[in-house]
Design a protein around this motif. Structure first.
Motif, PDB file in Angstrom:
ATOM      1  N   UNK A   1    -119.280   6.194   9.332  1.00  0.00           N
ATOM      2  CA  UNK A   1    -119.197   7.460  10.046  1.00  0.00           C
ATOM      3  C   UNK A   1    -118.209   8.409   9.366  1.00  0.00           C
ATOM      4  N   UNK A   2    -118.307   9.668   9.726  1.00  0.00           N
ATOM      5  CA  UNK A   2    -117.514  10.718   9.072  1.00  0.00           C
ATOM      6  C   UNK A   2    -116.025  10.417   9.107  1.00  0.00           C
ATOM      7  N   UNK A   3    -115.544   9.913  10.223  1.00  0.00           N
ATOM      8  CA  UNK A   3    -114.100   9.651  10.344  1.00  0.00           C
ATOM      9  C   UNK A   3    -113.641   8.594   9.346  1.00  0.00           C
TER      10      UNK A   3
ATOM     11  N   UNK B   1    -110.732   9.103   2.061  1.00  0.00           N
ATOM     12  CA  UNK B   1    -110.203  10.170   1.200  1.00  0.00           C
ATOM     13  C   UNK B   1    -108.705  10.328   1.393  1.00  0.00           C
ATOM     14  N   UNK B   2    -108.232  10.276   2.645  1.00  0.00           N
ATOM     15  CA  UNK B   2    -106.801  10.404   2.930  1.00  0.00           C
ATOM     16  C   UNK B   2    -105.995   9.293   2.268  1.00  0.00           C
ATOM     17  N   UNK B   3    -106.598   8.127   2.159  1.00  0.00           N
ATOM     18  CA  UNK B   3    -105.906   6.978   1.571  1.00  0.00           C
ATOM     19  C   UNK B   3    -105.980   6.974   0.043  1.00  0.00           C
ATOM     20  N   UNK B   4    -106.589   8.007  -0.514  1.00  0.00           N
ATOM     21  CA  UNK B   4    -106.642   8.122  -1.968  1.00  0.00           C
ATOM     22  C   UNK B   4    -107.952   7.718  -2.582  1.00  0.00           C
TER      23      UNK B   4
ATOM     24  N   UNK C   1    -114.653  16.381   4.519  1.00  0.00           N
ATOM     25  CA  UNK C   1    -113.710  15.271   4.357  1.00  0.00           C
ATOM     26  C   UNK C   1    -112.808  15.436   3.131  1.00  0.00           C
ATOM     27  N   UNK C   2    -112.951  16.548   2.432  1.00  0.00           N
ATOM     28  CA  UNK C   2    -112.062  16.831   1.318  1.00  0.00           C
ATOM     29  C   UNK C   2    -112.593  16.501  -0.055  1.00  0.00           C
ATOM     30  N   UNK C   3    -113.853  16.105  -0.146  1.00  0.00           N
ATOM     31  CA  UNK C   3    -114.454  15.832  -1.453  1.00  0.00           C
ATOM     32  C   UNK C   3    -115.037  17.117  -2.027  1.00  0.00           C
ATOM     33  N   UNK C   4    -114.910  17.277  -3.323  1.00  0.00           N
ATOM     34  CA  UNK C   4    -115.540  18.392  -4.022  1.00  0.00           C
ATOM     35  C   UNK C   4    -116.604  17.890  -4.989  1.00  0.00           C
ATOM     36  N   UNK C   5    -116.952  16.635  -4.882  1.00  0.00           N
ATOM     37  CA  UNK C   5    -117.879  16.001  -5.806  1.00  0.00           C
ATOM     38  C   UNK C   5    -118.467  14.763  -5.138  1.00  0.00           C
ATOM     39  N   UNK C   6    -119.507  14.232  -5.737  1.00  0.00           N
ATOM     40  CA  UNK C   6    -120.000  12.888  -5.400  1.00  0.00           C
ATOM     41  C   UNK C   6    -120.110  12.117  -6.709  1.00  0.00           C
TER      42      UNK C   6
ATOM     43  N   UNK D   1    -124.263   2.812 -16.570  1.00  0.00           N
ATOM     44  CA  UNK D   1    -123.636   1.739 -17.351  1.00  0.00           C
ATOM     45  C   UNK D   1    -122.342   1.270 -16.691  1.00  0.00           C
ATOM     46  N   UNK D   2    -122.353   1.242 -15.367  1.00  0.00           N
ATOM     47  CA  UNK D   2    -121.227   0.775 -14.542  1.00  0.00           C
ATOM     48  C   UNK D   2    -120.005   1.690 -14.627  1.00  0.00           C
ATOM     49  N   UNK D   3    -120.179   2.899 -15.120  1.00  0.00           N
ATOM     50  CA  UNK D   3    -119.076   3.855 -15.218  1.00  0.00           C
ATOM     51  C   UNK D   3    -119.354   5.033 -14.287  1.00  0.00           C
ATOM     52  N   UNK D   4    -118.339   5.489 -13.535  1.00  0.00           N
ATOM     53  CA  UNK D   4    -118.561   6.585 -12.594  1.00  0.00           C
ATOM     54  C   UNK D   4    -118.581   7.942 -13.280  1.00  0.00           C
ATOM     55  N   UNK D   5    -119.527   8.763 -12.870  1.00  0.00           N
ATOM     56  CA  UNK D   5    -119.585  10.156 -13.282  1.00  0.00           C
ATOM     57  C   UNK D   5    -119.447  11.006 -12.013  1.00  0.00           C
ATOM     58  N   UNK D   6    -118.569  11.981 -12.059  1.00  0.00           N
ATOM     59  CA  UNK D   6    -118.269  12.779 -10.872  1.00  0.00           C
ATOM     60  C   UNK D   6    -118.995  14.114 -10.973  1.00  0.00           C
ATOM     61  N   UNK D   7    -119.861  14.365 -10.007  1.00  0.00           N
ATOM     62  CA  UNK D   7    -120.706  15.553 -10.026  1.00  0.00           C
ATOM     63  C   UNK D   7    -120.243  16.511  -8.942  1.00  0.00           C
ATOM     64  N   UNK D   8    -119.920  17.714  -9.345  1.00  0.00           N
ATOM     65  CA  UNK D   8    -119.357  18.696  -8.403  1.00  0.00           C
ATOM     66  C   UNK D   8    -120.412  19.143  -7.400  1.00  0.00           C
ATOM     67  N   UNK D   9    -119.992  19.241  -6.146  1.00  0.00           N
ATOM     68  CA  UNK D   9    -120.838  19.831  -5.118  1.00  0.00           C
ATOM     69  C   UNK D   9    -120.904  21.338  -5.350  1.00  0.00           C
ATOM     70  N   UNK D  10    -122.112  21.889  -5.404  1.00  0.00           N
ATOM     71  CA  UNK D  10    -122.231  23.320  -5.691  1.00  0.00           C
ATOM     72  C   UNK D  10    -122.170  24.128  -4.402  1.00  0.00           C
TER      73      UNK D  10
END
Length: 273
Positions: free
Chosen positions: A213-215, A221-224, A254-259, A264-273
């Motif tokens: 859930x959203x909370x 996010x608050x925990x880093x 919730x404070x994210x600007x990306x998903x 290849x098991x490596x994270x890529x961060x894509x900005x929310x437009x």
């Protein structure tokens, strides 16, 4: 907010026991929705208990890998297709799963709790003889048990999955009611650099919320916490990218600007437009 999420990173086809949709039809559905990419995350649930409907959870991984590779090439000019897996975690499977990871070049690995001490809450038997709150607490405790012995996943799947199937669903469920154990789960994930997913399955199960859930997402996010993938948990084409407009708003609120998308098991961060 418009739908700015263009990757669905949790979906199944007929290679998963609980879907009868051909993989190619899932791909065509994703293309029709304008997605840039998808990741198939077929179920692997070793030692799954017998079910009332005699469901057999078996995954032919060689056939899955071959079919995905063929379709990835066929549709390379239309959509990106990543190779993933959703492990059904149980503590005694730790060595089995660690060894399994060495066999296939997955892009993305979800670890999920489906079976809790020999029972899947999808089937109502789990709640017989238990108060709903007791069943929820045992589920969350099982997540910590899994995390204590296995950390090789990229994200932990649908953390409050159990709420989909509770007798009252989320009528009496909230982050605040289970805050202590949920915080312990989230802190453990952050410490181990394991992400979470925003799974929109909760919306199509009528919860009015994603899983978790959203909370819970806000608290992560608050925990880093920084790693968050988005998936509809679709088992048929009409559920692909379900409620992704709502997911984008949840992430932003919730404070994210990306998903996150894994390759290849490596994270890529894509900005929310």
């Amino acid at each position: 907010m418009k739908n700015s999420i263009l990757w669905d990173c949790h979906m199944h086809s007929s290679f998963s026991a609980d879907s009868d949709t051909d993989m190619e039809n899932m791909i065509k559905g994703a293309i029709s929705r304008g997605l840039e990419g998808v990741c198939f995350t077929e179920h692997l649930d070793p030692d799954y208990p017998p079910t009332p409907d005699q469901q057999i959870f078996h995954l032919d991984l060689d056939a899955y890998a071959r079919r995905l590779s063929f379709l990835r090439e066929k549709y390379k000019d239309s959509i990106m297709i990543n190779f993933g897996i959703e492990y059904g975690l149980q503590p005694h499977l730790k060595e089995n799963l660690k060894n399994h990871l060495k066999l296939y070049p997955f892009d993305f690995v979800i670890g999920s709790s489906h079976v809790i001490h020999g029972s899947d809450p999808y089937y109502g038997e789990y709640f017989k003889g238990r108060e709903e709150s007791q069943g929820y607490m045992e589920y969350f405790e099982s997540i910590l048990e899994n995390l204590d012995v296995f950390s090789e996943m990229d994200v932990y799947g649908h953390i409050d999955y159990i709420v989909r199937y509770g007798p009252n669903k989320n009528l009496y469920y909230s982050y605040e009611r289970y805050q202590d154990i949920l915080d312990e789960i989230l802190r453990t994930l952050v410490r181990k650099n394991i992400g979470i997913e925003l799974n929109t399955g909760g919306y199509h199960y009528g919860l009015g919320e994603p899983n978790p859930c959203t909370a819970v997402i806000r608290r992560y996010r608050e925990l880093g916490g920084e790693i968050i993938t988005v998936g509809a948990d679709a088992h048929s084409p009409e559920k692909i990218s379900f409620a992704f407009d709502k997911a984008a708003k949840v992430l932003s609120d919730c404070g994210f600007r990306y998903y996150t998308v894994f390759k290849n098991r490596k994270p890529e961060f894509i900005r929310l437009s």
